[in-house]
Design a protein around this motif. Structure first.
Motif, mmCIF file in Angstrom:
data_model
loop_
_atom_site.group_PDB
_atom_site.id
_atom_site.type_symbol
_atom_site.label_atom_id
_atom_site.label_comp_id
_atom_site.label_asym_id
_atom_site.label_seq_id
_atom_site.Cartn_x
_atom_site.Cartn_y
_atom_site.Cartn_z
ATOM 1 N N ALA A 86 36.306 66.847 -19.075
ATOM 2 C CA ALA A 86 35.272 65.893 -18.655
ATOM 3 C C ALA A 86 33.883 66.523 -18.728
ATOM 4 O O ALA A 86 32.892 65.840 -19.000
ATOM 5 N N ARG A 87 33.783 67.827 -18.505
ATOM 6 C CA ARG A 87 32.486 68.522 -18.524
ATOM 7 C C ARG A 87 32.081 68.976 -19.913
ATOM 8 O O ARG A 87 30.898 68.956 -20.256
ATOM 9 N N PHE A 88 33.072 69.397 -20.734
ATOM 10 C CA PHE A 88 32.733 70.029 -22.010
ATOM 11 C C PHE A 88 33.288 69.299 -23.235
ATOM 12 O O PHE A 88 32.912 69.621 -24.360
ATOM 13 N N SER A 89 34.210 68.377 -23.055
ATOM 14 C CA SER A 89 34.786 67.549 -24.131
ATOM 15 C C SER A 89 35.692 68.302 -25.099
ATOM 16 O O SER A 89 36.509 67.687 -25.774
ATOM 17 N N ASP A 90 35.562 69.620 -25.181
ATOM 18 C CA ASP A 90 36.290 70.390 -26.189
ATOM 19 C C ASP A 90 37.120 71.490 -25.537
ATOM 20 O O ASP A 90 36.928 71.822 -24.363
ATOM 21 N N CYS A 91 38.057 72.062 -26.320
ATOM 22 C CA CYS A 91 38.887 73.199 -25.903
ATOM 23 C C CYS A 91 39.838 72.858 -24.763
ATOM 24 O O CYS A 91 40.218 73.742 -23.982
ATOM 25 N N GLY A 92 40.261 71.610 -24.662
ATOM 26 C CA GLY A 92 41.221 71.222 -23.634
ATOM 27 C C GLY A 92 42.595 71.806 -23.894
ATOM 28 O O GLY A 92 43.247 72.331 -22.976
ATOM 29 N N LEU A 93 43.079 71.720 -25.141
ATOM 30 C CA LEU A 93 44.397 72.278 -25.469
ATOM 31 C C LEU A 93 44.381 73.799 -25.348
ATOM 32 O O LEU A 93 45.354 74.396 -24.859
ATOM 33 N N PHE A 94 43.303 74.445 -25.767
ATOM 34 C CA PHE A 94 43.173 75.894 -25.611
ATOM 35 C C PHE A 94 43.341 76.277 -24.145
ATOM 36 O O PHE A 94 44.099 77.201 -23.805
ATOM 37 N N THR A 95 42.644 75.577 -23.270
ATOM 38 C CA THR A 95 42.685 75.883 -21.838
ATOM 39 C C THR A 95 44.079 75.681 -21.271
ATOM 40 O O THR A 95 44.595 76.535 -20.533
#
Length: 571
Positions: A86-95
């Motif tokens: 929600a804050r950064f839009s990207d790297c969700g799967l990485f996290t």
């Protein structure tokens, strides 16, 4: 009262991570997310058990938003990742993948959780300090006077979303459009506190992706477009049209009885009184030389007719979503009353024209200074359009984040494998005296550091679902060997470029198979920084999103490892 069920006691679960159900659920979630990762990710079809909307995706925002998670431990993990997205839009799967891998690897060590948490915090600081330093080998500076790096960033995002179903030509077309749209939103005249404009996405489904385009200004869809009358819109000069924006209904509807009582004198018609008031508004607009009226809601037909007769163009039912960009673009203030308003609420436009895309017709509002633009986004069907819209929004947000911190990270798994090589080298070079005052042993530190590095390498390995994965012994970058080739010692015959595209096989490198298992060999020296960080096509990741994702993954893993009990209400 006797028919009511007795209240059930709360469910108390001690040491939740020792339960098989948690381990199995965590492992299953990790496998699902790993299979979605990267350009070769497997698509997931998500729908509820009774039918309804079907989503085909590989993006974390869509998967985690629709995935049913019942166990509290997994809810902590998914909620944490969703907050990051929600804050950064990207790297969700990485996290998410890194967090799951950390928990699984740390659990297998049988080291007290307090020791694991303390050491993993030190390792996280080692990573973040390195990523922030100028000596970091996986940082790439972003120069906004040269669009090459920005194009690489956007291209990397689009190619990592296989559900968009884009070919190479379509990726290049959209990459140029997204960067162009972003440039439109940067104000020409920078004040003390610059505010970025807005890119409004216009959906056009059932058309070719190559039909997509970006236009300066705002497109407002209207079903009742009259091309002939648009040419005679009133202007206060050759390149200026005065605009009034209303955010209140101008339909002439009576007051809602729930809002209070109204006293009406005998013989007075409320309908005529309201219509007369609206016509008085119309007269004021005509006298003030307004050329365009945009209303968020409905305008009464009589008022519409009056305004059109006086060469005032009318657009109603514009909707709430266009109010903010319209005000930002024209300098107008939305008028919330039909009884009194000041001419200072008016804004201005450069021109008005019409556009058609497929069966849709639009009024195109062209501003004097372009800070708002419209991205007409086309795709073949609704499913691929939804996925493409999410990808374009992610790319736009990443470019905005990059303005604040003009740095990118090498993608394609190279940052993860390089970081793992760096940590292994730094931790193995520590002397025995470094642990003299620590409340953990050097063996424990090395075990946890190895598990940390294995988790990073596990993320890099998730990018490939069939190929062999290598890492070089100089830069610690990530390399792929196409499936079907045997394990040979002379890898240079099969390799062309590393995952990020910055290193080639002409540099006399040595490679080893990358297996995210404990006891991987350590580099004899600190992994080097590539001498030249430029190439025609680089795979890049958003620095801010990956930096935050690394922190969120480690901190969430530590939080879950520290859970001693769960108290769950059963009522």
């Amino acid at each position: 009262m006797s028919r009511l069920e007795a209240k059930k006691p709360s469910l108390f679960i001690s040491d939740p991570l020792t339960k098989d159900t948690v381990s199995q659920s965590l492992s299953l979630l990790n496998r699902i997310l790993k299979s979605c990762y990267g350009p070769a990710g497997r698509l997931k079809q998500l729908h509820n058990g009774v039918g309804g909307y079907v989503c085909i995706t590989s993006q974390s925002s869509a998967i985690l938003g629709r995935l049913s998670v019942s166990h509290p431990v997994l809810k902590v993990l998914t909620t944490s990742v969703q907050n990051h997205v929600a804050r950064f839009s990207d790297c969700g799967l990485f996290t998410a993948i890194l967090c799951c891998s950390l928990i699984e690897n740390f659990k297998s060590l049988h080291v007290p959780s307090c020791t694991v948490i303390k050491i993993s915090k030190d390792l996280l600081s080692l990573c973040t300090d390195y990523l922030k330093s100028e000596a970091c080998g996986c940082r790439v500076s972003v120069d906004f006077s040269n669009l090459k790096t920005l194009l690489c960033l956007v291209r990397s995002i689009l190619t990592s979303k296989p559900a968009c179903m884009l070919n190479a030509t379509e990726v290049e077309h959209l990459t140029m459009l997204i960067v162009k749209a972003f440039m439109f939103t940067i104000p020409c005249h920078v004040e003390t506190k610059a505010v970025l404009g807005k890119c409004v996405t216009i959906p056009v489904k059932g058309r070719r992706v190559l039909d997509s385009t970006v236009l300066p200004g705002l497109l407002i869809e209207t079903p009742e477009i009259q091309f002939a009358k648009l040419l005679s819109v009133k202007r206060i000069s050759s390149d200026t049209i005065k605009i009034a924006v209303f955010c209140v209904s101008m339909s002439g509807d009576l007051f809602n009885p729930e809002e209070g009582m109204i006293t009406v004198h005998h013989g007075v018609s409320l309908e005529m009184s309201e219509l007369n008031q609206l016509l008085n508004v119309g007269k004021q607009l005509v006298n003030d030389e307004v050329g365009l009226v945009v209303c968020q809601k409905v305008i009464h037909p009589s008022l519409k007719q009056y305004l059109k007769e006086n060469q005032v163009m009318v657009v109603d039912r514009a909707g709430l979503s266009v109010m903010e960009p319209l005000s930002q673009m024209t300098g107008s203030k939305p008028i919330a009353s039909t009884h009194s308003f000041s001419p200072s609420c008016y804004g201005s436009l450069k021109d008005v024209c019409t556009k058609s895309f497929g069966s849709k017709h639009f009024v195109h509002l062209i501003p004097n200074d372009t800070v708002v633009c419209s991205l007409v986004l086309c795709n073949r069907n609704e499913t691929t359009w939804d996925e493409l819209k999410r990808a374009c929004e992610t790319a736009e947000h990443v470019l905005q984040l990059t303005i604040k911190e003009p740095v990118a990270l090498l993608g394609g798994g190279c940052t993860e494998s390089h970081l793992a090589s760096y940590i292994r080298y730094k931790t193995c070079s520590l002397s025995t005296s470094s642990f003299k005052d620590a409340d953990y042993s050097q063996t424990q530190y090395q075990l946890i550091a190895d598990a940390f590095c294995c988790s990073l390498e596990s993320v890099a390995c998730s990018l490939s679902h069939d190929d062999k994965i290598l890492t070089d012994t100089v830069y610690g970058h990530h390399w792929l060997v196409p499936s079907g080739f045997p394990s040979v010692s002379n890898w240079s015959d099969l390799l062309s470029k590393c995952g990020c595209g910055i290193n080639s096989n002409t540099q006399n490198l040595n490679w080893r198979l990358l297996r995210p298992h404990f006891g991987s060999p350590t580099l004899q020296s600190c992994p080097k920084e590539p001498s030249v960080k430029t190439a025609d096509v680089l795979t890049l990741d958003c620095f801010a999103a990956k930096y935050s994702g690394l922190q969120v993954a480690v901190e969430t893993a530590n939080l879950i490892l520290d859970l001693k009990c769960i108290i769950e209400d059963q009522n």
